[in-house]
Design a protein around this motif. Structure first.
Motif, short mmCIF file in Angstrom:
data_model
loop_
_atom_site.label_atom_id
_atom_site.label_comp_id
_atom_site.label_asym_id
_atom_site.label_seq_id
_atom_site.Cartn_x
_atom_site.Cartn_y
_atom_site.Cartn_z
N THR A 72 0.82 -1.22 0.00
CA THR A 72 0.00 0.00 0.00
C THR A 72 0.85 1.27 0.00
N SER A 73 2.16 1.11 -0.06
CA SER A 73 3.06 2.24 -0.31
C SER A 73 4.08 1.75 -1.34
N PRO A 74 3.58 1.30 -2.49
CA PRO A 74 4.51 0.68 -3.43
C PRO A 74 5.47 1.70 -4.06
N ALA A 75 6.67 1.22 -4.37
CA ALA A 75 7.59 2.05 -5.15
C ALA A 75 7.10 2.03 -6.58
N GLY A 76 7.03 3.20 -7.20
CA GLY A 76 6.58 3.29 -8.58
C GLY A 76 7.40 4.31 -9.34
N SER A 77 6.95 4.64 -10.52
CA SER A 77 7.75 5.57 -11.33
C SER A 77 7.72 6.97 -10.73
N VAL A 78 6.70 7.25 -9.91
CA VAL A 78 6.61 8.58 -9.30
C VAL A 78 6.98 8.54 -7.82
N LEU A 79 6.42 7.57 -7.11
CA LEU A 79 6.62 7.53 -5.66
C LEU A 79 7.70 6.52 -5.27
N PRO A 80 8.52 6.88 -4.26
CA PRO A 80 9.64 6.02 -3.86
C PRO A 80 9.30 5.09 -2.70
N GLY A 81 8.12 4.47 -2.70
CA GLY A 81 7.70 3.74 -1.51
C GLY A 81 7.06 4.70 -0.53
N LYS A 82 7.12 4.37 0.77
CA LYS A 82 6.44 5.23 1.76
C LYS A 82 7.11 6.60 1.81
N THR A 83 6.29 7.64 1.86
CA THR A 83 6.85 9.00 1.80
C THR A 83 6.93 9.68 3.17
N MET A 84 6.44 9.02 4.21
CA MET A 84 6.49 9.63 5.54
C MET A 84 7.43 8.83 6.44
N HIS A 85 7.93 9.52 7.46
CA HIS A 85 8.71 8.80 8.47
C HIS A 85 7.76 8.01 9.37
N ARG A 86 8.33 7.03 10.07
CA ARG A 86 7.52 6.28 11.03
C ARG A 86 7.33 7.11 12.32
N LYS A 87 6.34 6.73 13.09
CA LYS A 87 6.15 7.43 14.37
C LYS A 87 6.97 6.75 15.46
N ASP A 88 7.24 7.50 16.50
CA ASP A 88 8.10 7.02 17.59
C ASP A 88 7.23 6.49 18.72
N LEU A 89 6.75 5.27 18.54
CA LEU A 89 5.76 4.75 19.50
C LEU A 89 6.35 4.52 20.89
N THR A 90 7.61 4.09 20.94
CA THR A 90 8.21 3.82 22.26
C THR A 90 8.18 5.10 23.10
N ALA A 91 8.52 6.23 22.45
CA ALA A 91 8.50 7.50 23.19
C ALA A 91 7.07 7.89 23.57
N ILE A 92 6.12 7.57 22.69
CA ILE A 92 4.71 7.89 22.99
C ILE A 92 4.26 7.10 24.22
N ILE A 93 4.62 5.83 24.27
CA ILE A 93 4.21 5.02 25.42
C ILE A 93 4.97 5.47 26.67
N ALA A 94 6.25 5.80 26.50
CA ALA A 94 7.02 6.29 27.65
C ALA A 94 6.39 7.57 28.19
N ALA A 95 5.80 8.37 27.29
CA ALA A 95 5.18 9.63 27.72
C ALA A 95 3.93 9.39 28.57
N HIS A 96 3.48 8.14 28.68
CA HIS A 96 2.38 7.82 29.59
C HIS A 96 2.90 7.69 31.03
N ASP A 97 4.22 7.91 31.19
CA ASP A 97 4.84 7.80 32.52
C ASP A 97 4.58 6.44 33.15
N ILE A 98 4.79 5.39 32.36
CA ILE A 98 4.65 4.04 32.90
C ILE A 98 5.99 3.61 33.50
N PRO A 99 5.99 2.57 34.30
CA PRO A 99 7.24 2.19 34.98
C PRO A 99 8.37 1.80 34.03
N TYR A 100 8.01 1.19 32.90
CA TYR A 100 9.09 0.65 32.08
C TYR A 100 8.69 0.60 30.61
N ALA A 101 9.53 1.19 29.76
CA ALA A 101 9.37 1.09 28.31
C ALA A 101 10.75 0.91 27.71
#
Ligand SMILES: Cc1ncc(C[n+]2csc(CCOP(=O)(O)OP(=O)(O)O)c2C)c(N)n1
Ligand code: SF4
Ligand SMILES: [Mg+2]
Lengths: 405, 318
Positions: B166-195
């Motif tokens: 669903t993010s194929p490389a083609g003649s126009v697009l180079p695969g996925k065009t966005m960076h990934r999200k930083d989920l570990t930091a998002i979960i750490a931001a819940h102030d849980i004991p361990y991530a």
């Protein structure tokens, strides 16, 4: 000592939950069932129950956590309405398929759009094929009584199915009535202790639940599930009788009100039945042989019993408080006529769609249904099998007026 | 900390005979996590490769209690089980009998295994809710950076430039065009004991983290970069090595956040260029063909550098 207290439907439900004292409640608020969850949360805060109350972040998680908590091995309850039930939809099927006797109060409310917080049955009707037992209450007392019975029905060894105990939003949930509250101990005795079957917490006998199940076994599993619904119907009858022996109020699959000698009758679910009883009385005073069949159990659908109860009538009106778009009629009508046809019972039937989005149905309107039925009885068939009652038809000019601001 | 020999002798919670692909990182991660404790464990999974490949009825590869309900609810599912366990224990403390199949002296552990799709995307609400409520469970994200079970579709864990269906490389697009999200930091931001973040290629890192997380009476989270030879289009034999390359290029740093303290667990002696990680993987092959691809790789490298410096700063490593 049992006590008589004025209570709203929602409070009565919360009170029954307090007495049942389930192990886990995972719930999310939505009008008009919010008060059940709030009242119960207060019971938890005040130490009146031992329940682990999980205030989840959505109804999807609520039903997921309820299902897994039941799988772990214990008694689980929950309450919701409308969009909340819709958000649970995916999981409802899984709860039933895993045979987890989760008990869910549904305070019936219309589905969006447009958004509307008031009563109709479109929410639970939309979930009618999910595999849950569905029981509908007419009033506050029945809401309380049904919830207690739901636990005993759903948990019975040959049933093991989740149960929706339904009451009409606002019309019952927010109406005060005098409620006969039974003794805590008597209620606890009635539901009995929870008997776990194959609990996930049994680490010595590890179980894989919810596996990938393809065309080589899935069908047999569904067929096996089908077999639970006949025992479920029997359980509703037996538990309703036992409830009567214990508390003096007996219940069955449905209530026949002036039905045995009736010529024309209405079939209805929920609070409308209360208004219809008044209509029957005033018509009887005039000499009209009017009757009412108040359906209590919608799933499993008691088709044979209903066909037998309606055989011999000259005309029947089936009232649906639900929209089933694109169908030839409302869901209750479709089931009833199918039951009659299958049993070889030929009774002229009319479907009335009423009360969507909380539109009140007045006694006069119900009386007009009976008058129509007399006509149908005389003619042998209705000219219009699908009718809408209590809805206005606006002219073009009136429409234009409404939007001219 | 257990030695390798001891770990190897511990129970096999996930047995052989499952149908995950050769070289799949998922069973390696599951085994390492589950051998980190001797306590009874109940596991939950969401829909995904692990679930469909280990439980094809009437067979199961699970030797411990395991449940799957749906795709977006692994956290709510494990939370429900933990809630019931706590409810029964609380009642027992008040004098009611504990069911006889529950060992009163054991400390039951609850572990959810979920894919990146089930965690970063459709399940993030359920996860956020469950960690906020503070249930006692370890949530392991088997992060193979795409929806593999349904045929390699992009997720919000998919890195920029990656070819997916669903993010194929083609003649126009180079695969996925966005960076990934930083989920570990998002979960750490819940102030849980361990991530934490880990990889299957460093067993000591992963088993130490899992053992630590499982000792905590609260929500814990480990995001494990889990190679998928099929979706990444790389050799099944290099699963541990490719995960090590992700660490050595700082594409997937090993760190943990323990009670709000950020700590780097591993700093490569020499930070390798990202290309060394990208090259063996077919999902990035199109980026090595022309100038446009080179430009995407440059942006990917910049993003890795930026995130690495951000992490070092959080860990007080400046
Ligand atoms: C509500 C819902 N939407 C979509 C799906 C289809 N589906 C099943 S698994 C899956 C992707 C799983 O991806 P991931 O969580 O990353 O796990 P993986 O297979 O990669 O290990 C999808 C889209 C589903 N089962 N349920
Ligand atoms: S597709 Fe990928 S994640 Fe799925 S089993 Fe194969 S290697 Fe493992
Ligand atoms: Mg994935």
């Amino acid at each position: 000592m049992p006590q008589v207290e004025p209570m709203e439907g929602n409070q009565a439900v919360a009170e029954a939950m307090r007495q049942i004292n389930p192990d886990v409640v995972a719930a999310y608020p939505i009008t008009p069932s919010t008060e059940v969850v709030q009242t119960f949360a207060q019971f938890v805060a005040d130490g009146e129950v031992d329940t682990n109350f999980v205030a989840v972040e959505s109804e999807h998680s609520a039903m997921s956590a309820c299902t897994s908590a039941a799988a772990a091995g214990g008694r689980v309850m929950n309450a919701t309405s409308s969009a909340g039930l819709a958000l649970m939809w995916e999981i409802l099927y899984i709860t039933a398929s895993l045979r987890m006797p989760v008990i869910l109060t549904v305070v019936n409310r219309a589905l969006s759009g447009n958004i509307n917080i008031h009563c109709d049955h479109s929410d639970t009707m939309g979930a009618r094929d999910a595999g849950w037992i569905q029981i509908y209450a007419e009033n506050v007392q029945e809401s309380y009584d049904n919830l207690i019975q739901a636990v005993a029905i759903g948990e019975q060894a040959d049933v093991r199915l989740p149960v929706m105990s339904c009451l009409d939003g606002f019309l019952v949930s927010h109406s005060y009535e005098l409620l006969q509250v039974e003794d805590d101990d008597a209620v606890k005795d009635f539901v009995g202790p929870y008997v776990p079957r194959y609990p996930l917490l049994d680490v010595e006998n590890p179980l894989t639940m919810g596996p990938l199940d393809l065309y080589d076994f899935y069908f047999e599993h569904k067929r096996d599930q089908w077999a639970a619904y006949e025992p479920a119907k029997q359980a509703v009858i037996e538990v309703g009788q036992r409830f009567g022996e214990t508390f003096g109020r007996s219940y069955g699959l449905f209530e026949k009100y002036q039905l045995d000698d009736a010529e024309v009758a209405i079939v209805a679910l929920g609070s409308m039945a209360g208004t219809a009883k008044d209509a029957v009385e005033s018509l009887r005073a005039e000499g009209v042989k009017a009757g009412l069949l108040k359906l209590r159990l919608f799933r499993p659908f008691p088709a044979e019993e209903l066909a037998e109860a309606l055989a011999g009538l000259k005309a029947v009106a089936v009232c649906d408080r639900a929209a089933s778009f694109g169908a030839q009629a409302g869901p209750l009508y479709a089931e009833i006529t199918s039951a009659l046809y299958t049993a070889g019972v030929s009774v002229p039937t009319v479907n009335y769609i009423y009360g969507l989005g909380g539109r009140q149905i007045a006694p006069d309107e119900i009386i007009s249904i009976y008058r129509d039925l007399e006509q149908v009885a005389a003619e042998g068939q209705p000219d219009q099998p699908l009718q809408f009652i209590g809805v206005r038809a606006f002219s073009k000019e009136e429409h234009a007026d409404m939007y001219a601001f | 900390m257990a030695r390798l020999q001891e770990l190897a002798e511990r129970r096999t919670a996930l047995t052989g005979g499952h149908r995950l692909c050769p070289g799949c990182g998922e069973p390696i991660v599951v085994r390492q996590v589950l051998m980190s404790t001797d306590d009874p464990v109940i596991a939950a999974s969401c829909t995904g490769c692990l679930e469909v490949s280990t439980t094809i009825f009437p067979y199961t590869a699970w030797a411990i209690p395991w449940i799957h309900i749906a795709f977006e609810n692994a956290a709510a599912t494990i939370a429900g089980i933990e809630a019931m366990y706590k409810a029964l224990k609380t009642k027992a403390a008040k004098g009611e009998p504990l069911p006889d199949y529950i060992d009163p002296d054991a400390n039951y552990k609850f572990v959810a295994f979920a894919g990146d799709g089930g965690t970063y995307d459709i399940g993030i609400q359920s996860l956020s809710g469950a960690v906020e409520r503070g249930h006692q469970f370890l949530y392991v994200c088997l992060n193979n950076e795409a929806y593999m079970n349904t045929g390699i579709q992009r997720s919000s864990a998919t890195p920029m430039g990656s070819h997916t269906t669903t993010s194929p490389a083609g003649s126009v697009l180079p695969g996925k065009t966005m960076h990934r999200k930083d989920l570990t930091a998002i979960i750490a931001a819940h102030d849980i004991p361990y991530a934490a973040q880990s990889i299957p290629g460093r067993w000591r890192d992963l088993t130490t983290k899992a053992a630590k997380a499982l000792e905590i009476d609260g929500p814990t989270f480990i995001n494990v970069l889990t190679p998928c030879p099929l979706g990444w289009r790389c050799e099944p034999a290099i699963t541990p090595e490719i995960s090590q390359l992700a660490v050595d290029t700082c594409m997937w740093p090993l760190y943990e956040v323990e009670y709000g303290e950020w700590k780097l667990n591993y700093t490569p002696k020499e930070k390798k260029p990202l290309d060394e990680y990208l090259e063996p993987q077919g999902r990035f092959r199109h980026l090595f063909r022309d100038e446009k691809g080179a430009d995407v790789r440059k942006r990917m490298q910049e993003f890795v550098d930026y995130k690495w410096e951000q992490l070092r700063a959080r860990c007080g490593e400046e």
